[in-house]
Write a protein that holds these residues in place. Structure first.
Motif, mmCIF file in Angstrom:
data_model
loop_
_atom_site.group_PDB
_atom_site.id
_atom_site.type_symbol
_atom_site.label_atom_id
_atom_site.label_comp_id
_atom_site.label_asym_id
_atom_site.label_seq_id
_atom_site.Cartn_x
_atom_site.Cartn_y
_atom_site.Cartn_z
ATOM 1 N N LEU A 32 0.831 -1.203 0.000
ATOM 2 C CA LEU A 32 0.000 0.000 0.000
ATOM 3 C C LEU A 32 0.868 1.256 0.000
ATOM 4 O O LEU A 32 1.698 1.438 0.900
ATOM 5 C CB LEU A 32 -0.893 -0.010 1.252
ATOM 6 C CG LEU A 32 -1.907 1.102 1.395
ATOM 7 C CD1 LEU A 32 -3.040 0.904 0.389
ATOM 8 C CD2 LEU A 32 -2.467 1.112 2.811
ATOM 9 N N PRO A 33 0.709 2.114 -0.997
ATOM 10 C CA PRO A 33 1.515 3.342 -1.021
ATOM 11 C C PRO A 33 1.000 4.351 0.015
ATOM 12 O O PRO A 33 -0.198 4.608 0.104
ATOM 13 C CB PRO A 33 1.325 3.858 -2.448
ATOM 14 C CG PRO A 33 0.008 3.306 -2.892
ATOM 15 C CD PRO A 33 -0.170 2.000 -2.155
ATOM 16 N N SER A 36 -1.721 6.997 -0.162
ATOM 17 C CA SER A 36 -1.307 7.849 -1.269
ATOM 18 C C SER A 36 -2.489 8.377 -2.080
ATOM 19 O O SER A 36 -3.225 7.609 -2.694
ATOM 20 C CB SER A 36 -0.358 7.078 -2.186
ATOM 21 O OG SER A 36 0.137 7.931 -3.194
ATOM 22 N N GLY A 37 -2.653 9.701 -2.022
ATOM 23 C CA GLY A 37 -3.706 10.359 -2.777
ATOM 24 C C GLY A 37 -5.107 10.109 -2.271
ATOM 25 O O GLY A 37 -6.075 10.556 -2.881
ATOM 26 N N GLY A 66 -13.259 15.168 -2.144
ATOM 27 C CA GLY A 66 -12.037 15.205 -2.920
ATOM 28 C C GLY A 66 -11.212 13.933 -2.858
ATOM 29 O O GLY A 66 -10.259 13.796 -3.601
ATOM 30 N N ASN A 67 -11.546 12.997 -1.967
ATOM 31 C CA ASN A 67 -10.812 11.734 -2.027
ATOM 32 C C ASN A 67 -11.784 10.616 -2.394
ATOM 33 O O ASN A 67 -12.984 10.721 -2.188
ATOM 34 C CB ASN A 67 -10.001 11.464 -0.744
ATOM 35 C CG ASN A 67 -10.758 10.811 0.385
ATOM 36 O OD1 ASN A 67 -11.430 9.812 0.184
ATOM 37 N ND2 ASN A 67 -10.651 11.356 1.573
ATOM 38 N N GLU A 68 -11.254 9.577 -2.982
ATOM 39 C CA GLU A 68 -12.070 8.496 -3.528
ATOM 40 C C GLU A 68 -12.307 7.365 -2.534
ATOM 41 O O GLU A 68 -12.896 6.356 -2.881
ATOM 42 C CB GLU A 68 -11.392 7.935 -4.779
ATOM 43 C CG GLU A 68 -11.232 8.958 -5.877
ATOM 44 C CD GLU A 68 -10.404 8.428 -7.041
ATOM 45 O OE1 GLU A 68 -10.098 7.219 -7.075
ATOM 46 O OE2 GLU A 68 -10.061 9.239 -7.903
ATOM 47 N N TYR A 69 -11.872 7.537 -1.302
ATOM 48 C CA TYR A 69 -11.949 6.458 -0.328
ATOM 49 C C TYR A 69 -13.385 6.021 -0.052
ATOM 50 O O TYR A 69 -13.667 4.829 0.064
ATOM 51 C CB TYR A 69 -11.241 6.893 0.950
ATOM 52 C CG TYR A 69 -10.645 5.762 1.750
ATOM 53 C CD1 TYR A 69 -9.843 4.799 1.164
ATOM 54 C CD2 TYR A 69 -10.872 5.668 3.116
ATOM 55 C CE1 TYR A 69 -9.282 3.779 1.896
ATOM 56 C CE2 TYR A 69 -10.310 4.651 3.862
ATOM 57 C CZ TYR A 69 -9.519 3.710 3.250
ATOM 58 O OH TYR A 69 -8.970 2.698 3.978
ATOM 59 N N SER A 78 -8.196 -7.306 -7.306
ATOM 60 C CA SER A 78 -7.190 -6.259 -7.134
ATOM 61 C C SER A 78 -7.876 -4.909 -7.043
ATOM 62 O O SER A 78 -8.833 -4.629 -7.760
ATOM 63 C CB SER A 78 -6.222 -6.259 -8.316
ATOM 64 O OG SER A 78 -5.316 -5.189 -8.190
ATOM 65 N N LEU A 79 -7.354 -4.078 -6.164
ATOM 66 C CA LEU A 79 -7.877 -2.725 -6.019
ATOM 67 C C LEU A 79 -6.869 -1.709 -6.549
ATOM 68 O O LEU A 79 -7.077 -0.527 -6.473
ATOM 69 C CB LEU A 79 -8.191 -2.448 -4.544
ATOM 70 C CG LEU A 79 -9.071 -1.253 -4.232
ATOM 71 C CD1 LEU A 79 -10.418 -1.379 -4.909
ATOM 72 C CD2 LEU A 79 -9.247 -1.108 -2.745
ATOM 73 N N SER A 80 -5.755 -2.180 -7.057
ATOM 74 C CA SER A 80 -4.681 -1.289 -7.503
ATOM 75 C C SER A 80 -5.150 -0.295 -8.546
ATOM 76 O O SER A 80 -5.809 -0.570 -9.478
ATOM 77 C CB SER A 80 -3.523 -2.104 -8.064
ATOM 78 O OG SER A 80 -3.051 -2.972 -7.066
#
Length: 176
Positions: free
Chosen positions: A40-41, A123-124, A149-152, A174-176
């Motif tokens: 995880l970045p 990350s991001g 603003g975040n995609e979480y 995969s969630l990458s």
């Protein structure tokens, strides 16, 4: 969860082997499907007030309405996950609440006398903070940022929706 942290949305477990843990949760409990992010970045990560760089992989899947997060750490960098495994072994590490008002909630929680012992940002994406991650009963609390603003939040919705009509096929994605 509580009137301090908000409703419980996720249980986070530290595991010795991510792939084996996913298979166990899918096969024995019917949880899933699980979305995996290997290595995880992280934009930043602090533990006990010091910067750290844990190399972690995570798998996210639902057991009904509750999200299950499985976490495997691959290196020896200081983190609450590594400390947990070394002192308690694999198991339930934290209970998480998600918030769209992260900064305000973090300040409100601090005003009640809680100090995060771990903070970071994917990350991001979302920021997160753990409180009492070294609690003797293993009950750390986390808040995660679902702010604008975040995609979480969309990722959590995708994972929950995938579980609704899941037929057991394709249990690891995969969630990458």
């Amino acid at each position: 969860m509580s009137n301090i942290f908000g409703p419980a949305r996720q249980n986070g477990l530290v595991v010795a082997n991510l792939d084996e843990a996913v298979k166990r949760w899918v096969g024995k409990l019917g949880a899933g499907p699980f979305y995996v992010v290997r290595h995880l970045p992280l934009d930043y990560f602090t533990y006990r007030g010091r910067p750290s760089s844990p190399d972690i992989s995570v798998a996210l899947g639902n057991l009904g309405e509750l999200q299950i997060e499985l976490i495997e750490q691959h290196n020896d960098e200081p983190s609450p996950y590594l400390h947990f495994v070394h002192t308690k072994g694999p198991g339930l590490h934290h209970i998480s609440a998600w918030t769209a008002a992260y900064d305000e909630d973090l300040e409100r929680i601090r005003d009640r006398g809680f100090t995060p012992d771990c903070e970071g940002q994917i990350s991001g994406l979302a920021r997160f903070a753990y409180f009492d991650s070294d609690a003797t009963d293993g009950s750390a609390f986390e808040i995660s940022d679902l702010g604008a603003g975040n995609e979480y939040g969309a990722i959590h919705d995708l994972i929950r929706q995938a579980a609704v009509d899941w037929d057991g096929s394709d249990p690891i994605r995969s969630l990458s």
